[in-house]
Scaffold this motif. Structure first.
Motif, PDB file in Angstrom:
ATOM      1  N   ALA A 267      38.226  73.883  14.884  1.00 47.50           N
ATOM      2  CA  ALA A 267      38.279  73.001  14.953  1.00 47.50           C
ATOM      3  C   ALA A 267      37.034  72.326  13.993  1.00 47.50           C
ATOM      4  O   ALA A 267      35.943  71.837  14.495  1.00 47.50           O
ATOM      5  N   PRO A 268      37.070  71.758  12.967  1.00 48.90           N
ATOM      6  CA  PRO A 268      36.061  70.983  12.438  1.00 48.90           C
ATOM      7  C   PRO A 268      36.095  70.205  13.218  1.00 48.90           C
ATOM      8  O   PRO A 268      36.443  69.413  14.061  1.00 48.90           O
ATOM      9  N   LEU A 269      34.446  69.602  13.084  1.00 48.52           N
ATOM     10  CA  LEU A 269      33.631  69.328  13.687  1.00 48.52           C
ATOM     11  C   LEU A 269      34.813  67.221  13.177  1.00 48.52           C
ATOM     12  O   LEU A 269      33.937  66.529  12.238  1.00 48.52           O
ATOM     13  N   HIS A 270      35.415  66.879  13.446  1.00 49.27           N
ATOM     14  CA  HIS A 270      35.552  65.479  12.774  1.00 49.27           C
ATOM     15  C   HIS A 270      37.034  65.022  13.829  1.00 49.27           C
ATOM     16  O   HIS A 270      37.511  64.942  14.825  1.00 49.27           O
ATOM     17  N   PRO A 271      36.444  63.029  13.288  1.00 53.07           N
ATOM     18  CA  PRO A 271      35.528  62.859  13.103  1.00 53.07           C
ATOM     19  C   PRO A 271      33.888  63.014  14.091  1.00 53.07           C
ATOM     20  O   PRO A 271      34.236  63.653  14.546  1.00 53.07           O
ATOM     21  N   PRO A 272      33.376  62.420  13.031  1.00 55.39           N
ATOM     22  CA  PRO A 272      32.091  62.482  13.341  1.00 55.39           C
ATOM     23  C   PRO A 272      31.647  62.317  15.207  1.00 55.39           C
ATOM     24  O   PRO A 272      32.516  61.013  15.249  1.00 55.39           O
ATOM     25  N   VAL A 273      30.550  62.952  15.308  1.00 50.21           N
ATOM     26  CA  VAL A 273      30.021  62.351  16.578  1.00 50.21           C
ATOM     27  C   VAL A 273      29.477  60.922  16.657  1.00 50.21           C
ATOM     28  O   VAL A 273      28.804  60.859  16.051  1.00 50.21           O
ATOM     29  N   THR A 274      29.385  60.289  17.963  1.00 51.67           N
ATOM     30  CA  THR A 274      28.848  59.039  17.610  1.00 51.67           C
ATOM     31  C   THR A 274      27.705  58.934  18.562  1.00 51.67           C
ATOM     32  O   THR A 274      27.626  57.239  18.983  1.00 51.67           O
TER      33      THR A 274
END
Length: 200
Positions: free
Chosen positions: A172-179
């Motif tokens: 899947a899309p990488l969402h939300p961004p990693v932190t």
């Protein structure tokens, strides 16, 4: 006195339908030798680093932020159409696609320019507008500065991921961004050729 560390290799980033986002660094050249590390952030926001040695775990975890650090055996091998990574109880198999539109544009920038910290500092505001969550320059842990010089971007056509024998779901899309740090991998599943420069 400024000490500069350069890491040359590839970063693959993508999400899964279970909510876990995965960033795999495959480093051909680095001050720590060739190695692969894996960063995971699950749906609850728990961030885990999987590293192949204590030395690598210490350096990476002092540059980025994690809730858990594990030293595990990690292997990377080429497979038909892509790469397979084994890191402890995590298994990742990715199928690499063609160049993205942005990847084609990046090819016109000479590599020495595209990876130079001065250039990366200048283009950071533009990069963050072009690709959500992405930065090319910023502050890392322990007073370090970090620069990401991407020279090529390929799409990921598929990813199969299991942890402890259980599937983490479809790519899947990488969402939300990693932190983990000041920036994230792009939302669109991709693998990039990159030179990362860390100054301290």
């Amino acid at each position: 006195m400024v000490t500069e560390h350069r890491f040359s290799g590839r970063i693959a980033g993508f999400g899964t339908s279970s909510g876990t986002r995965i960033v795999v660094g495959i480093w051909a050249e680095s001050p720590l030798g060739p190695f692969t590390d894996v960063m995971l952030e699950d749906a609850s926001g728990h961030r885990t680093l999987l590293a192949p040695s204590d030395e690598i775990a210490e350096f990476v975890s002092s540059t980025y932020s994690f809730d858990e650090v594990r030293v595990v055996p990690i292997t990377t091998r080429r497979v038909d159409g892509g790469l397979a990574v084994s890191a402890g109880d995590l298994s990742v198999r990715i199928r690499v696609g063609g160049l993205s539109t942005l990847g084609r544009l990046l090819r016109v920038v000479p590599s020495l320019v595209a990876t130079h910290p001065a250039w990366l500092r200048v283009i950071d505001p533009v990069a963050s507008r072009l690709v959500a969550g992405v930065h090319t320059a910023g502050s890392a842990g322990n007073g370090r500065q970090e620069f990401y010089g991407v020279t090529l971007i390929r799409a990921l056509d598929d990813a199969v991921v299991t942890r402890g024998g259980e599937s983490l779901g479809a790519m899947a899309p990488l969402h939300p961004p990693v932190t983990f740090g000041f920036g994230s991998a792009p939302p669109a599943p991709s693998i990039v050729d990159v030179v990362t420069t860390i100054r301290e």
